[in-house]
Motif scaffolding. Structure first.
Motif, PDB file in Angstrom:
ATOM      1  N   TYR A 175      -4.650  -2.865  -8.776  1.00 37.70           N
ATOM      2  CA  TYR A 175      -4.524  -1.634  -8.001  1.00 37.70           C
ATOM      3  C   TYR A 175      -5.916  -1.190  -7.550  1.00 37.70           C
ATOM      4  O   TYR A 175      -6.819  -1.029  -8.374  1.00 37.70           O
ATOM      5  CB  TYR A 175      -3.932  -0.518  -8.856  1.00 37.70           C
ATOM      6  CG  TYR A 175      -2.714  -0.914  -9.646  1.00 37.70           C
ATOM      7  CD1 TYR A 175      -1.431  -0.638  -9.182  1.00 37.70           C
ATOM      8  CD2 TYR A 175      -2.848  -1.556 -10.880  1.00 37.70           C
ATOM      9  CE1 TYR A 175      -0.314  -0.994  -9.924  1.00 37.70           C
ATOM     10  CE2 TYR A 175      -1.729  -1.912 -11.624  1.00 37.70           C
ATOM     11  CZ  TYR A 175      -0.474  -1.633 -11.140  1.00 37.70           C
ATOM     12  OH  TYR A 175       0.631  -1.979 -11.876  1.00 37.70           O
ATOM     13  N   LEU A 176      -6.057  -0.984  -6.263  1.00 29.74           N
ATOM     14  CA  LEU A 176      -7.286  -0.452  -5.707  1.00 29.74           C
ATOM     15  C   LEU A 176      -6.987   0.959  -5.218  1.00 29.74           C
ATOM     16  O   LEU A 176      -6.185   1.144  -4.306  1.00 29.74           O
ATOM     17  CB  LEU A 176      -7.775  -1.325  -4.547  1.00 29.74           C
ATOM     18  CG  LEU A 176      -8.976  -0.821  -3.756  1.00 29.74           C
ATOM     19  CD1 LEU A 176     -10.198  -0.669  -4.658  1.00 29.74           C
ATOM     20  CD2 LEU A 176      -9.258  -1.763  -2.594  1.00 29.74           C
ATOM     21  N   LEU A 177      -7.596   1.961  -5.861  1.00 26.29           N
ATOM     22  CA  LEU A 177      -7.377   3.363  -5.498  1.00 26.29           C
ATOM     23  C   LEU A 177      -8.563   3.849  -4.676  1.00 26.29           C
ATOM     24  O   LEU A 177      -9.713   3.774  -5.146  1.00 26.29           O
ATOM     25  CB  LEU A 177      -7.225   4.233  -6.742  1.00 26.29           C
ATOM     26  CG  LEU A 177      -5.928   4.074  -7.538  1.00 26.29           C
ATOM     27  CD1 LEU A 177      -5.941   2.828  -8.394  1.00 26.29           C
ATOM     28  CD2 LEU A 177      -5.690   5.290  -8.388  1.00 26.29           C
ATOM     29  N   SER A 178      -8.291   4.305  -3.459  1.00 21.51           N
ATOM     30  CA  SER A 178      -9.341   4.765  -2.549  1.00 21.51           C
ATOM     31  C   SER A 178      -8.956   6.101  -1.942  1.00 21.51           C
ATOM     32  O   SER A 178      -7.777   6.385  -1.741  1.00 21.51           O
ATOM     33  CB  SER A 178      -9.533   3.771  -1.399  1.00 21.51           C
ATOM     34  OG  SER A 178      -9.814   2.483  -1.885  1.00 21.51           O
ATOM     35  N   SER A 238       0.837  -1.181   0.000  1.00 28.20           N
ATOM     36  CA  SER A 238       0.000   0.000   0.000  1.00 28.20           C
ATOM     37  C   SER A 238       0.877   1.238   0.000  1.00 28.20           C
ATOM     38  O   SER A 238       1.917   1.269   0.662  1.00 28.20           O
ATOM     39  CB  SER A 238      -0.905  -0.011   1.234  1.00 28.20           C
ATOM     40  OG  SER A 238      -1.780   1.076   1.208  1.00 28.20           O
ATOM     41  N   THR A 239       0.456   2.251  -0.741  1.00 29.20           N
ATOM     42  CA  THR A 239       1.172   3.518  -0.764  1.00 29.20           C
ATOM     43  C   THR A 239       0.150   4.648  -0.865  1.00 29.20           C
ATOM     44  O   THR A 239      -1.009   4.409  -1.212  1.00 29.20           O
ATOM     45  CB  THR A 239       2.192   3.574  -1.921  1.00 29.20           C
ATOM     46  OG1 THR A 239       3.054   4.698  -1.753  1.00 29.20           O
ATOM     47  CG2 THR A 239       1.524   3.620  -3.279  1.00 29.20           C
ATOM     48  N   GLU A 240       0.584   5.846  -0.553  1.00 31.15           N
ATOM     49  CA  GLU A 240      -0.303   7.007  -0.602  1.00 31.15           C
ATOM     50  C   GLU A 240       0.215   8.016  -1.615  1.00 31.15           C
ATOM     51  O   GLU A 240       1.407   8.316  -1.650  1.00 31.15           O
ATOM     52  CB  GLU A 240      -0.376   7.665   0.783  1.00 31.15           C
ATOM     53  CG  GLU A 240      -1.315   8.833   0.854  1.00 31.15           C
ATOM     54  CD  GLU A 240      -1.353   9.462   2.243  1.00 31.15           C
ATOM     55  OE1 GLU A 240      -1.303  10.704   2.309  1.00 31.15           O
ATOM     56  OE2 GLU A 240      -1.416   8.714   3.239  1.00 31.15           O
ATOM     57  N   LEU A 241      -0.694   8.537  -2.428  1.00 29.65           N
ATOM     58  CA  LEU A 241      -0.375   9.563  -3.419  1.00 29.65           C
ATOM     59  C   LEU A 241      -1.351  10.723  -3.268  1.00 29.65           C
ATOM     60  O   LEU A 241      -2.523  10.512  -2.949  1.00 29.65           O
ATOM     61  CB  LEU A 241      -0.485   8.995  -4.836  1.00 29.65           C
ATOM     62  CG  LEU A 241       0.422   7.810  -5.170  1.00 29.65           C
ATOM     63  CD1 LEU A 241       0.029   7.207  -6.508  1.00 29.65           C
ATOM     64  CD2 LEU A 241       1.869   8.253  -5.184  1.00 29.65           C
ATOM     65  N   ALA A 242      -0.878  11.919  -3.516  1.00 31.35           N
ATOM     66  CA  ALA A 242      -1.741  13.097  -3.471  1.00 31.35           C
ATOM     67  C   ALA A 242      -2.224  13.429  -4.871  1.00 31.35           C
ATOM     68  O   ALA A 242      -1.481  13.298  -5.845  1.00 31.35           O
ATOM     69  CB  ALA A 242      -0.976  14.283  -2.894  1.00 31.35           C
ATOM     70  N   ARG A 257      -6.042  12.619  -0.686  1.00 28.34           N
ATOM     71  CA  ARG A 257      -4.995  11.618  -0.436  1.00 28.34           C
ATOM     72  C   ARG A 257      -5.540  10.279  -0.916  1.00 28.34           C
ATOM     73  O   ARG A 257      -6.568   9.812  -0.433  1.00 28.34           O
ATOM     74  CB  ARG A 257      -4.652  11.559   1.048  1.00 28.34           C
ATOM     75  CG  ARG A 257      -4.052  12.860   1.557  1.00 28.34           C
ATOM     76  CD  ARG A 257      -3.635  12.811   3.011  1.00 28.34           C
ATOM     77  NE  ARG A 257      -4.634  12.198   3.874  1.00 28.34           N
ATOM     78  CZ  ARG A 257      -4.350  11.466   4.947  1.00 28.34           C
ATOM     79  NH1 ARG A 257      -3.109  11.260   5.312  1.00 28.34           N
ATOM     80  NH2 ARG A 257      -5.319  10.961   5.692  1.00 28.34           N
ATOM     81  N   VAL A 258      -4.845   9.694  -1.886  1.00 32.36           N
ATOM     82  CA  VAL A 258      -5.297   8.446  -2.484  1.00 32.36           C
ATOM     83  C   VAL A 258      -4.424   7.302  -1.987  1.00 32.36           C
ATOM     84  O   VAL A 258      -3.197   7.336  -2.115  1.00 32.36           O
ATOM     85  CB  VAL A 258      -5.251   8.519  -4.031  1.00 32.36           C
ATOM     86  CG1 VAL A 258      -5.669   7.194  -4.652  1.00 32.36           C
ATOM     87  CG2 VAL A 258      -6.131   9.660  -4.527  1.00 32.36           C
ATOM     88  N   GLN A 259      -5.063   6.308  -1.410  1.00 32.19           N
ATOM     89  CA  GLN A 259      -4.366   5.080  -1.019  1.00 32.19           C
ATOM     90  C   GLN A 259      -4.441   4.132  -2.202  1.00 32.19           C
ATOM     91  O   GLN A 259      -5.526   3.876  -2.730  1.00 32.19           O
ATOM     92  CB  GLN A 259      -5.021   4.449   0.202  1.00 32.19           C
ATOM     93  CG  GLN A 259      -4.347   3.142   0.605  1.00 32.19           C
ATOM     94  CD  GLN A 259      -4.906   2.600   1.901  1.00 32.19           C
ATOM     95  OE1 GLN A 259      -5.114   3.357   2.843  1.00 32.19           O
ATOM     96  NE2 GLN A 259      -5.137   1.299   1.943  1.00 32.19           N
ATOM     97  N   VAL A 260      -3.280   3.623  -2.613  1.00 32.87           N
ATOM     98  CA  VAL A 260      -3.228   2.667  -3.711  1.00 32.87           C
ATOM     99  C   VAL A 260      -2.715   1.348  -3.140  1.00 32.87           C
ATOM    100  O   VAL A 260      -1.580   1.264  -2.677  1.00 32.87           O
ATOM    101  CB  VAL A 260      -2.319   3.142  -4.861  1.00 32.87           C
ATOM    102  CG1 VAL A 260      -2.401   2.161  -6.034  1.00 32.87           C
ATOM    103  CG2 VAL A 260      -2.676   4.555  -5.309  1.00 32.87           C
ATOM    104  N   ASP A 261      -3.589   0.340  -3.162  1.00 29.86           N
ATOM    105  CA  ASP A 261      -3.215  -1.003  -2.731  1.00 29.86           C
ATOM    106  C   ASP A 261      -2.870  -1.807  -3.971  1.00 29.86           C
ATOM    107  O   ASP A 261      -3.580  -1.735  -4.986  1.00 29.86           O
ATOM    108  CB  ASP A 261      -4.374  -1.653  -1.977  1.00 29.86           C
ATOM    109  CG  ASP A 261      -4.738  -0.889  -0.722  1.00 29.86           C
ATOM    110  OD1 ASP A 261      -3.824  -0.577   0.058  1.00 29.86           O
ATOM    111  OD2 ASP A 261      -5.935  -0.594  -0.524  1.00 29.86           O
TER     112      ASP A 261
END
Length: 143
Positions: A100-103, A15-19, A81-85
């Motif tokens: 990829y699950l973007l939430s 999991s990572t976070e992107l703006a 803030r988008v969490q990408v799993d």
């Protein structure tokens, strides 16, 4: 025309976070489709780095993307803030699929489901290669 449907996995390896940046916003005032694919690319790079790989060196092989699919679920907006799993599935002789699950990190609303197909590739020979066993073993042994 039939809609694309992705059967998303239940479990993810990374999991990572992107703006959402201002240049990710389209004329509709929300996250653009091209920006989603760029976010997926960034998440893939971070996923590989987590396993001490790069797109040019996965156990001595490179990877090349063969296809991509994105299903949009909700809007994303500047500053979100988008969490990408990320996870790996559907191995074949030469490659696999990354999901990829973007939430939205703050609301848990799903923004997009995405999949990219990759094959392992030798850029000097310009030929596909079999999936490196070391890579397969690392990602399959994860819970």
């Amino acid at each position: 025309m039939a809609r694309i449907k992705l059967d998303m996995p239940d479990n993810y390896l990374f999991s990572t976070e992107l703006a959402v940046r201002i240049n990710d916003i389209n004329y509709g005032g929300h996250l653009g489709n091209d920006a989603v694919l760029s976010m997926v690319h960034e998440a893939r790079l971070r996923f590989l780095k987590h396993y001490h790989y790069t797109e040019m060196d996965v156990e001595g092989s490179s990877i090349i993307m063969t296809d991509s699919a994105i299903v949009y679920k909700a809007e994303g907006f500047h500053g979100d803030r988008v969490q990408v799993d990320v996870t790996v599935a559907d191995f074949n002789k030469y490659g696999c699929d990354l999901y990829y699950l973007l939430s939205n990190k703050d609301t848990a609303v799903e923004i997009a489901h995405a999949k990219t197909g990759i094959v392992f590739f030798d850029y000097e020979e310009r030929k596909v290669q079999t999936v490196p066993e070391g890579f397969r073993n690392k990602v399959l042994r994860e819970p």
